[in-house]
Design a protein around this motif. Structure first.
Motif, PDB file in Angstrom:
ATOM      1  N   LEU A   1      15.536 -15.827 -20.505  1.00  0.00           N
ATOM      2  CA  LEU A   1      16.840 -16.362 -20.114  1.00  0.00           C
ATOM      3  C   LEU A   1      17.725 -15.198 -19.698  1.00  0.00           C
ATOM      4  N   SER A   2      18.148 -15.215 -18.433  1.00  0.00           N
ATOM      5  CA  SER A   2      18.977 -14.125 -17.940  1.00  0.00           C
ATOM      6  C   SER A   2      19.727 -14.564 -16.696  1.00  0.00           C
ATOM      7  N   ASP A   3      20.817 -13.861 -16.400  1.00  0.00           N
ATOM      8  CA  ASP A   3      21.570 -14.146 -15.180  1.00  0.00           C
ATOM      9  C   ASP A   3      21.198 -13.190 -14.047  1.00  0.00           C
ATOM     10  N   ILE A   4      20.090 -12.434 -14.217  1.00  0.00           N
ATOM     11  CA  ILE A   4      19.573 -11.568 -13.154  1.00  0.00           C
ATOM     12  C   ILE A   4      18.117 -11.926 -12.900  1.00  0.00           C
ATOM     13  N   ASN A   5      17.601 -11.553 -11.728  1.00  0.00           N
ATOM     14  CA  ASN A   5      16.206 -11.852 -11.400  1.00  0.00           C
ATOM     15  C   ASN A   5      15.329 -10.615 -11.571  1.00  0.00           C
ATOM     16  N   SER A   6      14.037 -10.793 -11.344  1.00  0.00           N
ATOM     17  CA  SER A   6      13.071  -9.725 -11.597  1.00  0.00           C
ATOM     18  C   SER A   6      13.203  -8.552 -10.636  1.00  0.00           C
ATOM     19  N   ALA A   7      13.875  -8.747  -9.488  1.00  0.00           N
ATOM     20  CA  ALA A   7      14.049  -7.658  -8.523  1.00  0.00           C
ATOM     21  C   ALA A   7      15.235  -6.763  -8.868  1.00  0.00           C
ATOM     22  N   ASP A   8      16.080  -7.196  -9.782  1.00  0.00           N
ATOM     23  CA  ASP A   8      17.265  -6.433 -10.154  1.00  0.00           C
ATOM     24  C   ASP A   8      16.860  -5.159 -10.900  1.00  0.00           C
ATOM     25  N   LYS A   9      17.545  -4.051 -10.604  1.00  0.00           N
ATOM     26  CA  LYS A   9      17.196  -2.770 -11.231  1.00  0.00           C
ATOM     27  C   LYS A   9      17.407  -2.804 -12.750  1.00  0.00           C
ATOM     28  N   ASN A  10      18.379  -3.596 -13.218  1.00  0.00           N
ATOM     29  CA  ASN A  10      18.589  -3.733 -14.667  1.00  0.00           C
ATOM     30  C   ASN A  10      17.401  -4.417 -15.333  1.00  0.00           C
ATOM     31  N   TYR A  11      16.815  -5.384 -14.630  1.00  0.00           N
ATOM     32  CA  TYR A  11      15.631  -6.072 -15.153  1.00  0.00           C
ATOM     33  C   TYR A  11      14.465  -5.093 -15.221  1.00  0.00           C
ATOM     34  N   GLN A  12      14.262  -4.322 -14.149  1.00  0.00           N
ATOM     35  CA  GLN A  12      13.157  -3.367 -14.110  1.00  0.00           C
ATOM     36  C   GLN A  12      13.307  -2.280 -15.169  1.00  0.00           C
ATOM     37  N   TYR A  13      14.535  -1.937 -15.484  1.00  0.00           N
ATOM     38  CA  TYR A  13      14.805  -0.852 -16.430  1.00  0.00           C
ATOM     39  C   TYR A  13      14.773  -1.319 -17.879  1.00  0.00           C
ATOM     40  N   SER A  14      15.345  -2.510 -18.142  1.00  0.00           N
ATOM     41  CA  SER A  14      15.530  -2.945 -19.531  1.00  0.00           C
ATOM     42  C   SER A  14      14.578  -4.031 -20.001  1.00  0.00           C
ATOM     43  N   VAL A  15      14.036  -4.839 -19.076  1.00  0.00           N
ATOM     44  CA  VAL A  15      13.217  -5.986 -19.475  1.00  0.00           C
ATOM     45  C   VAL A  15      11.724  -5.739 -19.231  1.00  0.00           C
ATOM     46  N   GLN A  16      11.389  -5.309 -18.009  1.00  0.00           N
ATOM     47  CA  GLN A  16       9.980  -5.190 -17.634  1.00  0.00           C
ATOM     48  C   GLN A  16       9.174  -4.260 -18.539  1.00  0.00           C
ATOM     49  N   PRO A  17       9.699  -3.085 -18.940  1.00  0.00           N
ATOM     50  CA  PRO A  17       8.915  -2.219 -19.836  1.00  0.00           C
ATOM     51  C   PRO A  17       8.524  -2.906 -21.143  1.00  0.00           C
ATOM     52  N   TYR A  18       9.442  -3.700 -21.702  1.00  0.00           N
ATOM     53  CA  TYR A  18       9.119  -4.403 -22.948  1.00  0.00           C
ATOM     54  C   TYR A  18       8.036  -5.455 -22.724  1.00  0.00           C
ATOM     55  N   LEU A  19       8.116  -6.187 -21.606  1.00  0.00           N
ATOM     56  CA  LEU A  19       7.090  -7.189 -21.288  1.00  0.00           C
ATOM     57  C   LEU A  19       5.725  -6.525 -21.142  1.00  0.00           C
ATOM     58  N   ASP A  20       5.696  -5.390 -20.450  1.00  0.00           N
ATOM     59  CA  ASP A  20       4.432  -4.675 -20.249  1.00  0.00           C
ATOM     60  C   ASP A  20       3.871  -4.158 -21.567  1.00  0.00           C
ATOM     61  N   SER A  21       4.749  -3.623 -22.412  1.00  0.00           N
ATOM     62  CA  SER A  21       4.281  -3.072 -23.691  1.00  0.00           C
ATOM     63  C   SER A  21       3.724  -4.159 -24.599  1.00  0.00           C
ATOM     64  N   CYS A  22       4.201  -5.403 -24.423  1.00  0.00           N
ATOM     65  CA  CYS A  22       3.713  -6.534 -25.227  1.00  0.00           C
ATOM     66  C   CYS A  22       2.530  -7.247 -24.576  1.00  0.00           C
ATOM     67  N   LYS A  23       2.034  -6.725 -23.444  1.00  0.00           N
ATOM     68  CA  LYS A  23       0.895  -7.317 -22.719  1.00  0.00           C
ATOM     69  C   LYS A  23       1.193  -8.752 -22.273  1.00  0.00           C
TER      70      LYS A  23
END
Length: 700
Positions: free
Chosen positions: A564-586
């Motif tokens: 749940l977020s007000d930004i999409n996956s292309a946003d730099k905030n998503y790439q910086y703060s969300v994507q690393p956690y998703l990747d680390s959790c497989k």
């Protein structure tokens, strides 16, 4: 054999305790350790000197290990001491130690313009306290949102308000630790300025040589633009030849990273080697004169260090410059040279100058790669023999790439979390074009402006870079081009390093126990990685992210997640703060939704602002719910306040019963302070996610 005896590689032996001392110092660098570390080093040094003068008297030849142990301990303490003394926060005159109204700072690097901000580092020279100037020290990062700041340059002195903040730590799991990254450059504070908040009080107050070098580099970059039109080609040429990376796009960086050729964009040993060969060719005639060899050596060393200055003194370039300088000196005076010893000596000298180099990724990868080439490449090369000359040369190039990639893989996986599958192919296709581009680029820059010749060289340079980029993009998008989401623990990293060393050592000395140890390590790695994978698949959790002014919630169910977020996956905030956690959790299956959307799945139900996830209920309290009255209280586990609603806990408590209160960063400071104060008075469990770490709750 790299050495017949350890006496041939003394610096390899000596640098090990020194490296351990620096590593410990990075963890314990407080000034409180300074005195006793210094006294211990001094006392042990005195004992060592006394024992050397009384070597025969005490019959120390019978216990020679005492001398070696003392040297190791002294070097260990020296490494630790060097970090403590180098840490700017330990200086009594650091600008953060005394409150002031203004600071006089001097820009000490080349300002970079990105996203409308001018960023640079500056050294604090003076503090102004009640109209009195007091000398001070320390470095801070400054960002200015002002178009006129584009004219700022290295060496300019500014008068700025003494309003600065400490660097924020990573607030979200697996997020890049920018605070530690800057701390390893002795930067602990930052300031944000707007128009009319700074005054330029002096120009060109920096080092004359560095200022001239930076201006020359800018002039050379402008020269690229005279006969090159493609911006990506100009960016690669500037990076590849001059070490200027500010204009590189993220798409280009990703292409080079995923194909395992990112090292090409770092001016390093290969670039310095090309410069050395060109200079050696140009000054070859000096060898015929009486003192020609010495003059030639001095000229080449001077020009190589000037090139290092031009490219920004990166650790990789400094390593190559130190090594080549030592090799030139040794060859000039006909001295025996052990390359591994020279490598260790160059590291020793650089770390004496700046012990924080050890934390630089470029420094680590550079030294590991060169060590791998010196130690492991001959072992790989001997695995196959070819009678055909060209096949043998091709295998030699392959052995270089295999050895370098193998030794750097654990560190690359630890930092970058990916492995380029086609690294061998991409490196073979890139190395020769890259050397050609460097030579053409050097010729283009060194020759004066000749209308036809310069235009041809510029055209050839541009087309060569574009072809190289296209090949990399093709390799990048090939099936299974890279293995991503590799997240190693510290233990797994050490196991991987040990495994690689054991396997290569087996190629040198065919001992069966090495295979047994390797198999045990493989088993341990398999168990550790499998356990992490099983745990990730079995765990369900809710993560309340710190997204500054944005909403960020992750509902993890095995390898699936709803965000749940007000930004999409292309946003730099998503790439910086969300994507690393998703990747680390497989997590492989993600669904992103905003606050307005309702969702229904096997494990997740969202109806308006109410969420049911497994056995947990979460209520998103925003402006849509303020002022509304429910017929009866709604029981939830977490009440999440977001969007800065005009409310109070008394109003909230009329309608909702909750176990924990969560307040995110999108709320104003006034509302956060008010809710926090009320929660304390009412003894409510609460969590503020504003300039604080995010947190994870299990929902199994």
């Amino acid at each position: 054999m790299l050495a017949n005896h350890k006496g041939e590689i003394p610096f390899v032996v000596l640098i090990l305790p020194f490296l351990l001392g620096i590593s410990l110092g990075l963890c314990f660098s407080s000034a409180g350790y300074l005195m006793w570390v210094f006294v211990s080093t001094l006392l042990l040094s005195i004992v060592f000197i006394i024992l050397n003068f009384n070597y025969a008297k005490f019959s120390l030849y019978k216990v020679r290990w005492i001398g070696g142990s003392l040297i190791a301990i002294i070097l260990f303490l020296t490494g630790w001491l060097s970090v403590i003394r180098y840490n700017e926060l330990n200086r009594p005159d650091h600008f953060s130690k005394t409150p002031a109204q203004y600071l006089v700072v001097k820009i000490n690097n080349e300002p970079a313009v990105k996203n409308g901000l001018v960023r640079f580092t500056a050294v604090a020279e003076q503090q102004i306290i009640n109209n009195k100037r007091i000398n001070t020290s320390g470095t801070l990062l400054i960002a200015i949102k002002d178009t006129t700041a584009n004219k700022l340059y290295y060496g300019d002195e500014l008068l700025i308000p003494a309003k600065y903040n400490t660097i924020d730590p990573p607030f979200n799991p697996a997020e890049f630790n920018y605070k530690r990254y800057l701390a390893n450059q002795n930067i602990y504070h930052q300031a944000f300025l707007y128009p009319k908040q700074y005054v330029v009080i002096n120009h060109n107050a920096g080092n004359t040589v560095i200022a001239y070098s930076l201006r020359l580099r800018q002039h050379l970059i402008e020269k690229f633009k005279l006969h090159m039109r493609d911006t990506s080609a100009i960016a690669v040429a500037s990076t590849l030849i001059l070490g200027y990376k500010a204009d590189l796009s993220n798409e280009l960086l990703q292409a080079y990273s995923k194909t395992g050729t990112i090292h090409i964009l770092s001016v390093s040993g290969g670039h310095v080697a090309v410069i050395f060969m060109l200079l050696n060719l140009v000054f070859g005639f000096l060898g015929r004169y009486r003192h020609g060899k010495v003059i030639k050596a001095m000229l080449i060393i001077t020009l190589i260090w000037y090139y290092s200055l031009l490219t920004g003194f990166s650790p990789a370039v400094c390593r190559a410059a130190v090594m080549i300088s030592l090799i030139i000196i040794g060859k000039t005076y006909s001295r025996y040279i052990n390359m591994l010893n020279i490598l260790a000596l160059s590291a020793f000298l650089l770390l004496l100058y700046d012990p924080y180099f050890i934390a630089d990724v470029g420094f680590q990868l550079s030294y590991l790669a060169v060590a791998g080439l010196l130690i492991f490449q001959p072992l790989v090369y001997k695995l196959a023999t070819f009678k055909n000359k060209w096949a043998d040369k091709l295998w030699g190039a392959c052995s270089v790439s295999i050895a370098a990639q193998a030794i750097t893989f654990p560190l690359s996986a630890l930092y970058f979390h990916q492995f380029p599958v086609y690294f061998l192919v991409s490196n073979l296709f890139i190395l020769i074009p890259a050397e050609f581009i460097i030579c053409i680029g050097m010729a283009y820059l060194l020759l004066p402006e000749i209308p036809v010749v310069s235009a041809i060289l510029g055209w050839v340079l541009e087309k060569s870079i574009l072809i190289m980029n296209k090949v990399l993009v093709i390799i990048e998008h090939a099936p299974f081009a890279s293995v991503g989401k590799i997240w190693l623990t510290a233990t797994e990293y050490l196991l991987a390093c040990t495994l690689i060393i054991c396997l290569f050592y087996f190629l040198f000395d065919r001992k069966k126990w090495l295979i047994k140890v390797s198999l045990i390590i493989i088993l341990l790695l398999g168990v550790s990685i499998s356990a992490k994978r099983i745990n990730a698949l079995r765990s369900n959790s809710i993560t309340f992210l710190n997204m500054r002014k944005h909403l960020g919630l992750i509902f993890k169910h095995g390898d699936q997640a709803i965000i749940l977020s007000d930004i999409n996956s292309a946003d730099k905030n998503y790439q910086y703060s969300v994507q690393p956690y998703l990747d680390s959790c497989k997590i492989t299956d993600t669904t992103i939704r905003n606050l307005k959307q309702n969702i229904r799945s096997a494990y997740f139900i969202k109806t308006n602002n109410l969420i049911q996830f497994q056995n947990k209920k979460v209520l998103l309290f925003n402006k849509d719910l303020q002022g509304k009255q429910l017929p009866k209280k709604l029981n939830v586990d977490y009440l999440y306040v977001t969007g800065n609603p005009h409310t109070s806990l008394n109003e909230i408590n009329k309608n909702y019963a909750y176990t924990s209160l969560v307040i995110d960063g999108s709320n104003s400071n006034t509302l956060v302070d008010s809710l926090e104060h009320q929660a304390k008075n009412q003894h409510i469990i609460y969590r503020v996610i504003k300039r604080n770490n995010s947190f994870i709750v299990s929902s199994n």
